[in-house]
Design an enzyme around this catalytic site. Structure first.
Site, PDB file in Angstrom:
ATOM      1  N   GLY A 251      -4.775  -4.387  -4.191  1.00 38.97           N
ATOM      2  CA  GLY A 251      -5.794  -3.420  -4.566  1.00 38.97           C
ATOM      3  C   GLY A 251      -5.075  -2.152  -4.966  1.00 38.97           C
ATOM      4  N   HIS A 252      -4.997  -1.908  -6.249  1.00 37.12           N
ATOM      5  CA  HIS A 252      -4.280  -0.721  -6.736  1.00 37.12           C
ATOM      6  C   HIS A 252      -5.279   0.351  -7.150  1.00 37.12           C
ATOM      7  CE1 HIS A 252      -0.501  -3.231  -7.901  1.00 37.12           C
ATOM      8  NE2 HIS A 252      -0.634  -3.045  -6.613  1.00 37.12           N
TER       9      HIS A 252
ATOM     10  N   GLN B  11       1.951  -5.897  -3.397  1.00 39.04           N
ATOM     11  CA  GLN B  11       2.332  -5.963  -1.979  1.00 39.04           C
ATOM     12  C   GLN B  11       3.686  -5.256  -1.747  1.00 39.04           C
ATOM     13  OE1 GLN B  11       1.289  -9.351  -3.377  1.00 39.04           O
ATOM     14  NE2 GLN B  11      -0.740  -8.536  -3.042  1.00 39.04           N
TER      15      GLN B  11
ATOM     16  N   LYS C 280       1.992   2.160  -5.180  1.00 40.23           N
ATOM     17  CA  LYS C 280       2.636   1.646  -6.405  1.00 40.23           C
ATOM     18  C   LYS C 280       1.760   1.850  -7.626  1.00 40.23           C
ATOM     19  CE  LYS C 280       2.929  -2.416  -4.588  1.00 40.23           C
ATOM     20  NZ  LYS C 280       2.521  -2.092  -3.215  1.00 40.23           N
TER      21      LYS C 280
ATOM     22  N   ASP D  76       0.814  -1.221   0.000  1.00 43.05           N
ATOM     23  CA  ASP D  76       0.000   0.000   0.000  1.00 43.05           C
ATOM     24  C   ASP D  76       0.847   1.270   0.000  1.00 43.05           C
ATOM     25  OD1 ASP D  76      -2.316  -1.642   0.207  1.00 43.05           O
ATOM     26  OD2 ASP D  76      -1.902  -1.839   2.344  1.00 43.05           O
TER      27      ASP D  76
HETATM   28  P1  IMP Z   1      -2.636 -12.861   1.548  1.00 43.01           P
HETATM   29  O1  IMP Z   1      -1.735 -12.296   0.530  1.00 43.01           O
HETATM   30  O2  IMP Z   1      -4.087 -12.632   1.301  1.00 43.01           O
HETATM   31  O3  IMP Z   1      -2.326 -14.322   1.823  1.00 43.01           O
HETATM   32  O4  IMP Z   1      -2.321 -12.117   2.943  1.00 43.01           O
HETATM   33  C1  IMP Z   1      -1.082 -12.269   3.616  1.00 43.01           C
HETATM   34  C2  IMP Z   1      -0.668 -10.986   4.316  1.00 43.01           C
HETATM   35  O5  IMP Z   1      -0.319 -10.010   3.345  1.00 43.01           O
HETATM   36  C3  IMP Z   1      -1.767 -10.358   5.175  1.00 43.01           C
HETATM   37  O6  IMP Z   1      -1.153  -9.763   6.308  1.00 43.01           O
HETATM   38  C4  IMP Z   1      -2.369  -9.309   4.259  1.00 43.01           C
HETATM   39  O7  IMP Z   1      -2.987  -8.275   4.974  1.00 43.01           O
HETATM   40  C5  IMP Z   1      -1.128  -8.841   3.499  1.00 43.01           C
HETATM   41  N1  IMP Z   1      -1.444  -8.335   2.168  1.00 43.01           N
HETATM   42  C6  IMP Z   1      -1.789  -9.042   1.078  1.00 43.01           C
HETATM   43  N2  IMP Z   1      -1.969  -8.248   0.016  1.00 43.01           N
HETATM   44  C7  IMP Z   1      -1.721  -7.003   0.417  1.00 43.01           C
HETATM   45  C8  IMP Z   1      -1.693  -5.741  -0.252  1.00 43.01           C
HETATM   46  O8  IMP Z   1      -1.940  -5.610  -1.461  1.00 43.01           O
HETATM   47  N3  IMP Z   1      -1.354  -4.664   0.515  1.00 43.01           N
HETATM   48  C9  IMP Z   1      -1.040  -4.784   1.824  1.00 43.01           C
HETATM   49  N4  IMP Z   1      -1.038  -5.928   2.486  1.00 43.01           N
HETATM   50  C10 IMP Z   1      -1.375  -7.048   1.800  1.00 43.01           C
END
Ligand code: IMP
Length: 441
Positions: free
Chosen positions: A40-41, A223, A16, A13
């Site tokens: 989520g972009h 991420q 990007k 977040d």
């Molecule tokens: P997952 O990717 O859904 O398996 O989540 C694993 C961890 O990564 C969790 O702590 C999520 O909140 C975090 N996470 C996954 N995608 C994002 C993102 O796009 N931005 C910020 N945190 C993320």
């Protein structure tokens, strides 16, 4: 002529999407190389706000090619909803999906929830989109790939073996029910196959061909570095390589094709999900930044945890990614907070350290050592826009000093400064797509 990787240098977040959207204008191809609809972009173009999950952020330049690389795990249903949303805006994406990208299936989503529940304190607070279980299947070679969507007989045969195992896992191990039969999934995914077939192909080959034709390629990471499966704060991260190396494996290009690695740095820290976050703060400043910056998950709506900027984590991100440039974001959001703090070291068990500890348990015991600097004044969005037009010299002195200090700590130059949400609210200091040859032709 150039291969530029954009990665998040923190916990995701960082902004990007906006930076990718901006740089995509000069890129011929934009490639997303990791993750799926856990991302989520948000991209604001003119009056319109777009929220992308799977789609590379460069898609708003419709004549340009966007690629979903083999390193991604994609839920066809959410991808199709993004394609529909774009079509409603009369944008037909010039999309290529790697035949080797993995498909998220309904049992992955069911398992994500069940596994998180069972993990207790080890739960990462996932987005529950099935990301981890899909990557697990990829590694265990139980996965279904987009190539399988093109071969319905192969898809059916593979699903037959896997479905039975997954139902047993969900019901017998986790004690949950899983209602979707093999036939229902087959029918649903056969429909997706019909709609997506024209987009599926040899993505790695296409990217390498474009490079051979000396085109500009932008590699878009999702991420952030501290969420990387290898280099992040394990197990409190995601299941893919979010770092620069992931661009090569997740797009199918060699490291010698990369000319720049830009780390996107939000001028404070945010984190959605669980796990240690040494610079986390609560109270008025955190609430103000969260509300002003709308720091709520694009995907899940969860309130993000807020913290001061962490230079120790950034130095680590510099090394893990080989950062060659910094793109600072959210200068406008932090305006009005003074003093601002930078975490320049940690104290761990009575000792001062300036490198990231090796485990999440150690990181949880770290207390930050701060350096304070004067903050900069708040201004309305219209003022920031004028500042962007005038350029870096018009940016408040305190904000410049703050960014320079970080850049000095990292010994990495600043290439972009973002002072608002729109494309226009950006100052480009260094062009990462100069028209020079990348490697000997
Ligand atoms: P997952 O990717 O859904 O398996 O989540 C694993 C961890 O990564 C969790 O702590 C999520 O909140 C975090 N996470 C996954 N995608 C994002 C993102 O796009 N931005 C910020 N945190 C993320």
């Amino acid at each position: 002529m150039a291969g530029v990787i954009i990665v998040g240098a923190q916990w995701g977040d960082e902004g990007k999407g906006k930076i990718v959207d901006l740089l995509a204008e000069k890129a011929d191809v934009t490639v997303r190389f990791n993750g799926g609809d856990n991302a989520g972009h948000t991209v604001i173009a003119g009056e319109k706000t777009f929220k992308f999950r799977n789609m590379p952020s460069g898609v708003l330049y419709p004549q340009k090619r966007v690629v979903i690389g083999n390193g991604c795990v994609i839920n066809p249903k959410t991808l199709l909803s993004e394609i529909d949303a774009l079509r409603r805006e009369k944008i037909e994406p010039n999309l290529l999906i790697s035949a080797h990208a993995h498909i998220i299936l309904p049992y992955h989503i069911a398992l994500d929830g069940a596994e998180e529940e069972r993990k207790g304190k080890l739960a990462a607070g996932t987005t529950k989109k099935g990301i981890g279980p899909c990557y697990s299947d990829k590694a265990a070679r139980f996965g279904l790939r987009f190539a399988d969507l093109l071969d319905k007989a192969a898809f059916k045969a593979k699903l037959h073996t896997i479905h039975e195992l997954k139902v047993a896992q969900i019901e017998k191990i986790y004690g949950k029910t899983f209602a979707q039969s093999e036939q229902e999934i087959l029918a649903e995914y056969s429909g997706y196959a019909d709609q997506l077939a024209k987009f599926i192909g040899d993505a790695g080959g296409a990217v390498n061909d474009a490079m051979a034709q000396r085109k500009n390629i932008l590699f878009e990471g999702a991420q952030g570095t501290l969420l990387d499966i290898d280099h992040g704060v394990y197990p409190y991260g995601t299941s893919s390589n979010t770092t620069a190396g992931g661009a090569c494996t997740g797009a199918g290009v060699g490291p010698n094709k990369i000319s720049e690695v830009v780390g996107v740095v939000k001028v404070y820290t945010s984190r959605v999900g669980t796990g240690p976050l040494p610079t986390e703060i609560s109270g008025d400043i955190a609430d103000k930044v969260r509300d002003k910056g709308n720091e709520y998950g694009t995907n899940t709506g969860r309130a993000r945890r807020i913290g001061w900027l962490d230079v120790v984590a950034l130095k680590y991100a510099r090394d893990v990614n080989g950062l060659t440039g910094l793109a600072f974001t959210r200068i406008d959001t932090l305006a009005g907070v003074s003093p601002v703090k930078l975490c320049v070291a940690y104290e761990l068990d009575g000792e001062k350290i300036t490198t990231m500890p090796q485990t999440a348990e150690e990181l949880a015991r770290c207390t930050p050592v701060y350096e304070e600097m004067p903050g900069w004044a708040e201004a309305p969005p219209a003022e920031w826009r004028k500042t962007a037009i005038r350029g870096m010299f018009a940016v408040p002195e305190e904000a410049k000093n703050y960014m320079r200090r970080i850049s000095e700590y990292l010994n990495v130059p600043i290439c972009i400064v973002s002072i608002g949400a729109g494309r226009e609210d950006t100052i480009v200091i260094k062009d990462v797509f100069p028209n020079k040859p990348l490697a000997p032709p």
